[in-house]
Write a protein that holds these residues in place. Structure first.
Motif, short mmCIF file in Angstrom:
data_model
loop_
_atom_site.label_atom_id
_atom_site.label_comp_id
_atom_site.label_asym_id
_atom_site.label_seq_id
_atom_site.Cartn_x
_atom_site.Cartn_y
_atom_site.Cartn_z
N ILE A 141 -65.50 19.89 26.23
CA ILE A 141 -66.66 19.34 26.94
C ILE A 141 -66.25 18.91 28.36
CG2 ILE A 141 -68.38 17.49 26.97
CD1 ILE A 141 -68.08 17.38 23.90
N TRP A 142 -65.13 18.23 28.44
CA TRP A 142 -64.60 17.72 29.71
C TRP A 142 -64.40 18.86 30.70
CZ3 TRP A 142 -63.87 12.91 31.61
CH2 TRP A 142 -62.95 12.73 32.66
N ARG A 143 -63.86 19.98 30.25
CA ARG A 143 -63.54 21.10 31.13
C ARG A 143 -64.66 22.14 31.22
NH1 ARG A 143 -58.81 19.69 32.62
NH2 ARG A 143 -57.11 19.04 31.24
N HIS A 144 -65.74 21.92 30.49
CA HIS A 144 -66.84 22.89 30.51
C HIS A 144 -67.40 22.98 31.93
CE1 HIS A 144 -69.77 25.43 28.58
NE2 HIS A 144 -70.74 24.79 29.22
N PRO A 145 -67.62 24.18 32.45
CA PRO A 145 -68.04 24.30 33.86
C PRO A 145 -69.43 23.76 34.15
CG PRO A 145 -68.07 26.44 32.75
CD PRO A 145 -67.39 25.49 31.83
N GLN A 146 -70.29 23.69 33.13
CA GLN A 146 -71.63 23.16 33.33
C GLN A 146 -71.67 21.67 32.99
OE1 GLN A 146 -72.61 25.80 30.39
NE2 GLN A 146 -73.03 27.57 31.70
N ARG B 274 -69.99 22.92 39.45
CA ARG B 274 -68.68 23.05 38.81
C ARG B 274 -67.60 22.33 39.61
NH1 ARG B 274 -65.99 28.63 36.46
NH2 ARG B 274 -64.08 27.68 35.65
N MET B 275 -67.62 22.49 40.92
CA MET B 275 -66.58 21.87 41.74
C MET B 275 -66.77 20.36 41.84
SD MET B 275 -64.65 24.32 42.17
CE MET B 275 -63.43 23.42 43.14
N LYS B 276 -68.02 19.90 41.86
CA LYS B 276 -68.27 18.46 41.86
C LYS B 276 -67.73 17.82 40.57
CE LYS B 276 -72.44 18.20 44.78
NZ LYS B 276 -72.08 17.06 45.62
N ARG C 129 -61.06 14.88 38.08
CA ARG C 129 -59.67 14.78 38.51
C ARG C 129 -59.30 13.33 38.82
NH1 ARG C 129 -58.32 19.46 42.31
NH2 ARG C 129 -58.38 20.54 40.30
N VAL C 130 -60.25 12.56 39.34
CA VAL C 130 -59.99 11.14 39.58
C VAL C 130 -59.66 10.44 38.27
CG1 VAL C 130 -60.96 8.98 40.43
CG2 VAL C 130 -61.46 11.11 41.63
N GLY D 130 -55.29 8.55 34.25
CA GLY D 130 -54.70 8.61 32.92
C GLY D 130 -55.65 8.86 31.77
N PHE D 131 -56.88 9.25 32.05
CA PHE D 131 -57.87 9.40 30.97
C PHE D 131 -57.40 10.36 29.88
CE2 PHE D 131 -61.65 11.36 29.05
CZ PHE D 131 -62.37 10.24 28.68
N LEU D 132 -56.97 11.56 30.25
CA LEU D 132 -56.55 12.53 29.25
C LEU D 132 -55.23 12.14 28.58
CD1 LEU D 132 -57.52 15.95 30.88
CD2 LEU D 132 -58.79 14.60 29.19
N THR D 133 -54.35 11.48 29.32
CA THR D 133 -53.10 10.99 28.73
C THR D 133 -53.38 9.97 27.65
OG1 THR D 133 -51.91 11.38 30.79
CG2 THR D 133 -50.90 9.88 29.20
#
Length: 274
Positions: A104-109, A218-220, A226-227, A232-235
């Motif tokens: 979900i996090w990496r989904h482009p939409q 997608r880029m937004k 990325r912030v 550390g969210f994914l960590t």
């Protein structure tokens, strides 16, 4: 009315409505409790939607709940076969949940969670991986299961949204609940509306988002995510699988699992709520 996709799976329904893809957890008899099969179907649908012209995805639940969280019934993976797993196997199982949420996090939409009824434990974890969360005002939201079966898997992610002290409050008290209005006040959700208005509210928001070109969206999303990742969210999400696997080896958790199997989930919940 949305058109039903002919490739519907058993536990997650896909419907298209113009630029919107509606993904509905369809296990209402179990309050849409999260099974691995359900999360696998969700991942499959998201993979298909990546190749579609959908602009926005909305997640919702059928029946009385968005989701009651991980399936902790006596015959579920969470309880029924817990004693047969090694700590490494248990850690890997928990990491698989995170892998599904990361889709979900990496989904482009952009992905909106439209939450009503009950949103418990693992369901809140899933919502935290979505881009936007809208809730019904009377939604009941809990960071920890009503029966304490784990530790440090879900609530640390709440810290990013509501701060550590509120995350601890939600974690330390088994089944501690807040309503939709409080969820917005705390920062867990973006907006709260009357339950009858939730679907249209989510639709209107999605249609507003869909006016922006897909590549820009997608880029937004990538830039803002990325912030969070730098913070550390994914960590933290990955570390939760380790801490939960550790706590699952303790006699205290074994006792809780036996309690659920012996007296049933409803009675076990009543024990802790009493």
């Amino acid at each position: 009315m949305p058109e039903t996709d002919p490739q519907d799976r058993a536990e997650v329904r896909l419907e298209r409505e113009g630029p919107i893809a509606w993904l509905t957890f369809d296990r209402p008899e179990r309050l849409n409790a999260l099974s691995m099969a359900m999360l696998d179907e969700l991942a499959d649908h998201l993979a298909d939607l990546e190749r579609s012209d959908a602009r926005v995805v909305i997640l919702r639940g059928a029946g009385k709940a968005f989701s009651a969280g991980y399936d902790v019934s006596s015959d579920s993976e969470e309880v029924g076969d817990a004693h047969t797993r090694s700590s490494v196997a248990d850690r890997d199982r928990q990491a698989t949940y995170i892998d599904r949420f990361t889709r979900i996090w990496r989904h482009p939409q952009p992905v909106i969670a439209a939450v009503h009824g009950y949103c418990m434990a693992g369901a809140t974890q899933l919502a935290l991986f979505c881009d936007i969360t809208v809730v019904a005002e009377d939604t009941q939201i809990a960071a920890s299961p009503a029966v304490p079966l784990g530790g440090g898997f879900i609530s640390p992610l709440w810290s990013f949204q509501v701060g550590p002290q509120r995350a601890k409050e939600m974690s330390f008290v088994a089944g501690r609940r807040i309503d939709g209005r409080t969820a917005v006040e705390w920062g867990f959700a973006n907006s709260a509306v009357p339950a009858a208005d939730l679907e249209q509210h989510a639709r209107d928001l999605a249609l507003s988002i869909a006016k922006t070109p897909a590549s820009i969206l997608r880029m937004k999303k990538l830039a803002i995510n990325r912030v969070q990742e730098m913070n550390g969210f994914l960590t933290v999400a990955g570390m939760g699988a380790d801490t939960d696997a550790l706590i699952h080896t303790t006699p205290d958790v074994a006792e809780m699992q036996e309690l659920v199997k012996e007296i049933g989930l409803k009675q076990a919940i009543a024990h802790f709520r009493g």
